[in-house]
Design a protein around this motif. Structure first.
Motif, PDB file in Angstrom:
ATOM      1  N   TYR A 178       0.169  -1.409   0.079  1.00 26.79           N
ATOM      2  CA  TYR A 178       0.169  -0.259  -0.249  1.00 26.79           C
ATOM      3  C   TYR A 178       0.918   1.159  -0.471  1.00 26.79           C
ATOM      4  O   TYR A 178       0.811   2.387  -0.581  1.00 26.79           O
ATOM      5  CB  TYR A 178      -1.265  -0.064   1.220  1.00 26.79           C
ATOM      6  CG  TYR A 178      -2.295  -0.866   0.671  1.00 26.79           C
ATOM      7  CD1 TYR A 178      -3.063  -0.213   0.434  1.00 26.79           C
ATOM      8  CD2 TYR A 178      -2.479  -2.140   1.603  1.00 26.79           C
ATOM      9  CE1 TYR A 178      -4.553  -1.034  -0.034  1.00 26.79           C
ATOM     10  CE2 TYR A 178      -2.929  -3.166   0.902  1.00 26.79           C
ATOM     11  CZ  TYR A 178      -3.841  -2.528   0.468  1.00 26.79           C
ATOM     12  OH  TYR A 178      -5.701  -2.718   0.255  1.00 26.79           O
ATOM     13  N   PHE A 308      -7.333   0.526  -2.352  1.00 23.08           N
ATOM     14  CA  PHE A 308      -7.453   1.356  -0.959  1.00 23.08           C
ATOM     15  C   PHE A 308      -9.047   1.176  -0.079  1.00 23.08           C
ATOM     16  O   PHE A 308      -8.821   1.402   0.493  1.00 23.08           O
ATOM     17  CB  PHE A 308      -7.405   2.748  -1.361  1.00 23.08           C
ATOM     18  CG  PHE A 308      -5.809   3.386  -1.898  1.00 23.08           C
ATOM     19  CD1 PHE A 308      -5.308   3.337  -1.381  1.00 23.08           C
ATOM     20  CD2 PHE A 308      -6.085   3.364  -3.396  1.00 23.08           C
ATOM     21  CE1 PHE A 308      -4.181   3.070  -1.917  1.00 23.08           C
ATOM     22  CE2 PHE A 308      -5.142   3.673  -4.624  1.00 23.08           C
ATOM     23  CZ  PHE A 308      -3.893   3.726  -2.942  1.00 23.08           C
ATOM     24  N   ARG A 311      -8.538  -2.023   2.270  1.00 29.03           N
ATOM     25  CA  ARG A 311      -7.572  -1.390   3.551  1.00 29.03           C
ATOM     26  C   ARG A 311      -7.897  -1.261   4.249  1.00 29.03           C
ATOM     27  O   ARG A 311      -7.997  -1.161   5.708  1.00 29.03           O
ATOM     28  CB  ARG A 311      -6.466  -0.841   2.759  1.00 29.03           C
ATOM     29  CG  ARG A 311      -4.997  -1.379   3.650  1.00 29.03           C
ATOM     30  CD  ARG A 311      -4.654  -2.191   4.244  1.00 29.03           C
ATOM     31  NE  ARG A 311      -4.011  -1.844   5.603  1.00 29.03           N
ATOM     32  CZ  ARG A 311      -3.092  -3.274   6.015  1.00 29.03           C
ATOM     33  NH1 ARG A 311      -3.826  -3.917   5.888  1.00 29.03           N
ATOM     34  NH2 ARG A 311      -2.379  -3.123   6.939  1.00 29.03           N
ATOM     35  N   PHE A 312      -8.964  -0.137   3.665  1.00 28.72           N
ATOM     36  CA  PHE A 312      -9.283   1.512   4.930  1.00 28.72           C
ATOM     37  C   PHE A 312     -10.593   0.799   5.451  1.00 28.72           C
ATOM     38  O   PHE A 312     -10.834   1.230   6.688  1.00 28.72           O
ATOM     39  CB  PHE A 312      -9.886   2.278   3.652  1.00 28.72           C
ATOM     40  CG  PHE A 312      -8.409   3.350   3.689  1.00 28.72           C
ATOM     41  CD1 PHE A 312      -7.454   2.790   3.697  1.00 28.72           C
ATOM     42  CD2 PHE A 312      -9.187   4.335   2.604  1.00 28.72           C
ATOM     43  CE1 PHE A 312      -6.484   3.085   3.403  1.00 28.72           C
ATOM     44  CE2 PHE A 312      -7.937   5.103   1.589  1.00 28.72           C
ATOM     45  CZ  PHE A 312      -6.248   4.023   2.583  1.00 28.72           C
ATOM     46  N   SER A 354      -6.477   7.643  -3.590  1.00 32.47           N
ATOM     47  CA  SER A 354      -6.740   7.207  -2.177  1.00 32.47           C
ATOM     48  C   SER A 354      -7.578   7.769  -0.940  1.00 32.47           C
ATOM     49  O   SER A 354      -7.771   7.821  -0.118  1.00 32.47           O
ATOM     50  CB  SER A 354      -5.051   6.639  -1.668  1.00 32.47           C
ATOM     51  OG  SER A 354      -4.498   8.267  -1.822  1.00 32.47           O
ATOM     52  N   ALA A 358     -10.533   7.207   1.049  1.00 32.74           N
ATOM     53  CA  ALA A 358     -10.625   7.661   2.018  1.00 32.74           C
ATOM     54  C   ALA A 358     -11.830   8.198   3.006  1.00 32.74           C
ATOM     55  O   ALA A 358     -12.582   8.254   3.905  1.00 32.74           O
ATOM     56  CB  ALA A 358      -9.555   8.228   3.092  1.00 32.74           C
ATOM     57  N   VAL A 361     -14.651   6.549   3.401  1.00 37.34           N
ATOM     58  CA  VAL A 361     -15.194   5.502   4.653  1.00 37.34           C
ATOM     59  C   VAL A 361     -15.838   6.846   5.021  1.00 37.34           C
ATOM     60  O   VAL A 361     -16.793   6.233   6.099  1.00 37.34           O
ATOM     61  CB  VAL A 361     -13.633   4.948   5.218  1.00 37.34           C
ATOM     62  CG1 VAL A 361     -13.955   4.670   5.996  1.00 37.34           C
ATOM     63  CG2 VAL A 361     -13.131   4.084   4.140  1.00 37.34           C
ATOM     64  N   TRP A 374     -13.044   9.784  13.204  1.00 38.74           N
ATOM     65  CA  TRP A 374     -11.600   9.346  12.583  1.00 38.74           C
ATOM     66  C   TRP A 374     -10.690   8.766  13.811  1.00 38.74           C
ATOM     67  O   TRP A 374     -10.681   9.491  14.308  1.00 38.74           O
ATOM     68  CB  TRP A 374     -11.501  10.503  11.753  1.00 38.74           C
ATOM     69  CG  TRP A 374     -10.585  10.158  10.599  1.00 38.74           C
ATOM     70  CD1 TRP A 374      -9.063  10.524  11.163  1.00 38.74           C
ATOM     71  CD2 TRP A 374     -10.624   9.932   9.584  1.00 38.74           C
ATOM     72  NE1 TRP A 374      -8.549  10.575   9.962  1.00 38.74           N
ATOM     73  CE2 TRP A 374      -9.412   9.324   8.499  1.00 38.74           C
ATOM     74  CE3 TRP A 374     -12.079   8.853   9.156  1.00 38.74           C
ATOM     75  CZ2 TRP A 374      -8.867   9.283   7.671  1.00 38.74           C
ATOM     76  CZ3 TRP A 374     -11.388   8.407   7.939  1.00 38.74           C
ATOM     77  CH2 TRP A 374     -10.264   8.012   6.877  1.00 38.74           C
ATOM     78  N   LEU A 378      -7.122   4.688  11.645  1.00 39.31           N
ATOM     79  CA  LEU A 378      -7.577   5.012  10.396  1.00 39.31           C
ATOM     80  C   LEU A 378      -6.444   5.775   9.681  1.00 39.31           C
ATOM     81  O   LEU A 378      -6.260   6.007   8.612  1.00 39.31           O
ATOM     82  CB  LEU A 378      -9.056   5.670  10.138  1.00 39.31           C
ATOM     83  CG  LEU A 378     -10.539   4.708  10.145  1.00 39.31           C
ATOM     84  CD1 LEU A 378     -12.006   5.584  10.042  1.00 39.31           C
ATOM     85  CD2 LEU A 378      -9.864   4.294   8.275  1.00 39.31           C
ATOM     86  N   HIS A 381      -3.595   3.749   8.763  1.00 38.53           N
ATOM     87  CA  HIS A 381      -3.502   3.174   7.754  1.00 38.53           C
ATOM     88  C   HIS A 381      -4.084   3.741   6.516  1.00 38.53           C
ATOM     89  O   HIS A 381      -3.650   3.204   5.703  1.00 38.53           O
ATOM     90  CB  HIS A 381      -4.246   2.059   7.605  1.00 38.53           C
ATOM     91  CG  HIS A 381      -3.879   1.242   8.628  1.00 38.53           C
ATOM     92  ND1 HIS A 381      -2.764   0.563   8.515  1.00 38.53           N
ATOM     93  CD2 HIS A 381      -4.251   1.005   9.959  1.00 38.53           C
ATOM     94  CE1 HIS A 381      -2.184  -0.717   9.184  1.00 38.53           C
ATOM     95  NE2 HIS A 381      -3.070  -0.151  10.099  1.00 38.53           N
ATOM     96  N   THR A 382      -4.637   4.571   6.321  1.00 34.09           N
ATOM     97  CA  THR A 382      -5.281   5.730   5.011  1.00 34.09           C
ATOM     98  C   THR A 382      -4.416   6.867   5.037  1.00 34.09           C
ATOM     99  O   THR A 382      -3.626   7.015   3.318  1.00 34.09           O
ATOM    100  CB  THR A 382      -5.930   6.641   5.621  1.00 34.09           C
ATOM    101  OG1 THR A 382      -5.989   7.625   6.592  1.00 34.09           O
ATOM    102  CG2 THR A 382      -7.465   5.479   5.985  1.00 34.09           C
TER     103      THR A 382
END
Length: 440
Positions: A178, A308, A311-312, A354, A358, A361, A374, A378, A381-382
């Motif tokens: 990533y 992405f 993973r997010f 990305s 994000a 999410v 948030w 998070l 990883h973001t």
């Protein structure tokens, strides 16, 4: 008479001498043959007699014999050493050293002769299971290069802890993967191209994407195929001018290319022609496919928002620990906002893949009233803070509000209004974010 006897005597004496002279070389010859026989048949090495051989002795053969003899001697010496090592030696009485005279001006240092070597503690049988060699080397390399992505913090959850034994999760490499995606996503990011297209505008593009989402749902294709299709369309339109009558053909060919790249069984060209109400012939789709691939230089391995999203979503479900039902609900809501985002030209051009993932999410958690909205996991990883994603999330909430009343682009809204998708499109978007977006 006397002279005759003397002559006879000399003759006898000469014959005896001749016999002696003849006998000497014969005896010498026999002795020489015996010596040669000894040399050829018997060889001694340091008093040890070697067995007889039946072949003439050369230098190489003699060297071979010597080497074999030395090898046997070395093996015998090693065997004797092993036997001596197995024998327990008797303890000898300690000899007390004699006292030496000490000068008057010398400093006396006492050394205890009774030094006892400390015994090493026995290894515990309850050892922790060691990781694989790959994970060990990877951890050492990251530590040496300062690339540890998981700082030890109380509020950060290790989202890969449950997948350590899952080979498909590639826990050792997932963070590097990533990081690479984020480093190259700007290389394939689409720039503003609508103004360079004389016959196409952003509304036509949105209608095309809305129709392709319906086709994607009809063929039951993978999510990766949909996002790659949209990426191919945008990159091609940014590189080449397309007539309005060819726009749908571009979308069909892009989906055909993405299906061949992502799917096990790609739809046939005739199926695409049939679903387009035969607006084109199969040869038109194939010619456009070749045209797109040539323009993109066959570069299809690009990071899309979907890469992405997976993973997010995993990071979002970690804090607080979500149930399976709530995770599925949030996942459907995230995909709903992500598809709304990629359908709108403004978001695709302005934000990177990305950030789009994000923001989807963030908008989903806001609509579902998740708390905290948030968190640090998070953010780790973001790679984005809340202030960096809130702008894109506000735009998605506006598109959610518009999708309810937009008759021309209702495929996404209908898709996520069904029970199969949890009916997430029927939720009211977050009011406080929506109000802030409408004011701005």
């Amino acid at each position: 008479m006397a002279s005759r006897h003397a002559l006879q005597e000399q003759q006898n004496r000469g014959e005896a001498v001749m016999k002696q002279k003849v006998a000497v070389p014969v005896a010498g010859q026999n002795k020489s043959r015996q010596a040669l026989g000894d040399i050829g048949n018997m060889v001694t090495l340091r008093g040890k007699q070697l067995p007889a051989v039946t072949r003439p002795v050369t230098r190489s053969f003699c060297a071979q014999l010597l080497a074999n003899a030395q090898k046997d001697a070395a093996e015998k010496k090693k065997q004797n050493a092993d036997n001596n090592r197995m024998m327990v030696p008797k303890k000898k009485a300690a000899v007390k050293p004699k006292a030496q005279p000490v000068p008057d001006d010398a400093t006396i240092i006492e050394i205890s002769p009774d030094t006892v070597e400390k015994q090493k503690p026995k290894a515990s049988s309850n050892k922790k299971p060691q990781g694989s060699l790959t994970s060990t080397l990877t951890a050492r390399s990251k530590a040496a290069c300062g690339l540890n992505y998981k700082p030890k913090a109380k509020n950060i959850i290790d989202i890969d802890a449950e997948d350590v034994n899952n080979e498909l999760a590639v826990v050792e490499y997932v963070e590097d993967i990533y990081k690479f995606y984020k480093s190259v996503e700007d290389e394939t990011k689409v720039h503003d191209y609508i103004h360079s297209q004389p016959e196409i505008n952003d509304k036509m593009r949105a209608i095309l994407i809305d129709w392709l989402i319906e086709v994607h749902n009809k063929f039951e294709l993978q999510n990766e195929t949909l996002y790659l299709t949209i990426n191919i369309i945008d990159r091609f339109l940014a590189a080449e001018t397309v007539a309005r009558r060819e726009l749908q053909c571009v979308g069909m060919s892009a989906m055909l290319i993405a299906s061949k790249y992502e799917e096990i069984w790609a739809p046939e060209v005739n199926d695409l022609v049939q679903i387009s109400d035969r607006a084109y012939e199969p040869r038109h789709v194939l010619v456009m496919e070749k045209r797109i691939l040539g323009r993109l230089e066959w570069n299809l391995t690009v990071p899309t928002p979907y890469m992405f999203l997976v993973r997010f979503i995993k990071a979002a479900a970690a804090v607080p620990p979500e149930t399976a039902a709530s995770v599925l609900q949030m996942e459907n809501m995230v995909y709903f906002y992500a598809e709304l985002g990629v359908m709108n030209y403004e978001i695709i051009v302005r934000f990177s893949p990305s950030i789009v993932a994000a923001a989807a999410v963030y908008a989903a958690r806001a609509t579902l009233n998740k708390s905290p909205l948030w968190h640090e996991t998070l953010e780790l990883h973001t790679g984005f803070t809340e202030s960096q994603v809130v702008d894109c999330a506000k735009r998605m909430l506006v598109f959610h509000l518009v999708a309810v009343t937009d008759d021309k682009r209702k495929v996404i809204y209908r898709k996520y209004s069904k029970d199969l998708r949890g009916g997430v499109a029927l939720y009211q978007p977050a009011k406080y974010l929506l109000a802030a977006a409408l004011k701005s």
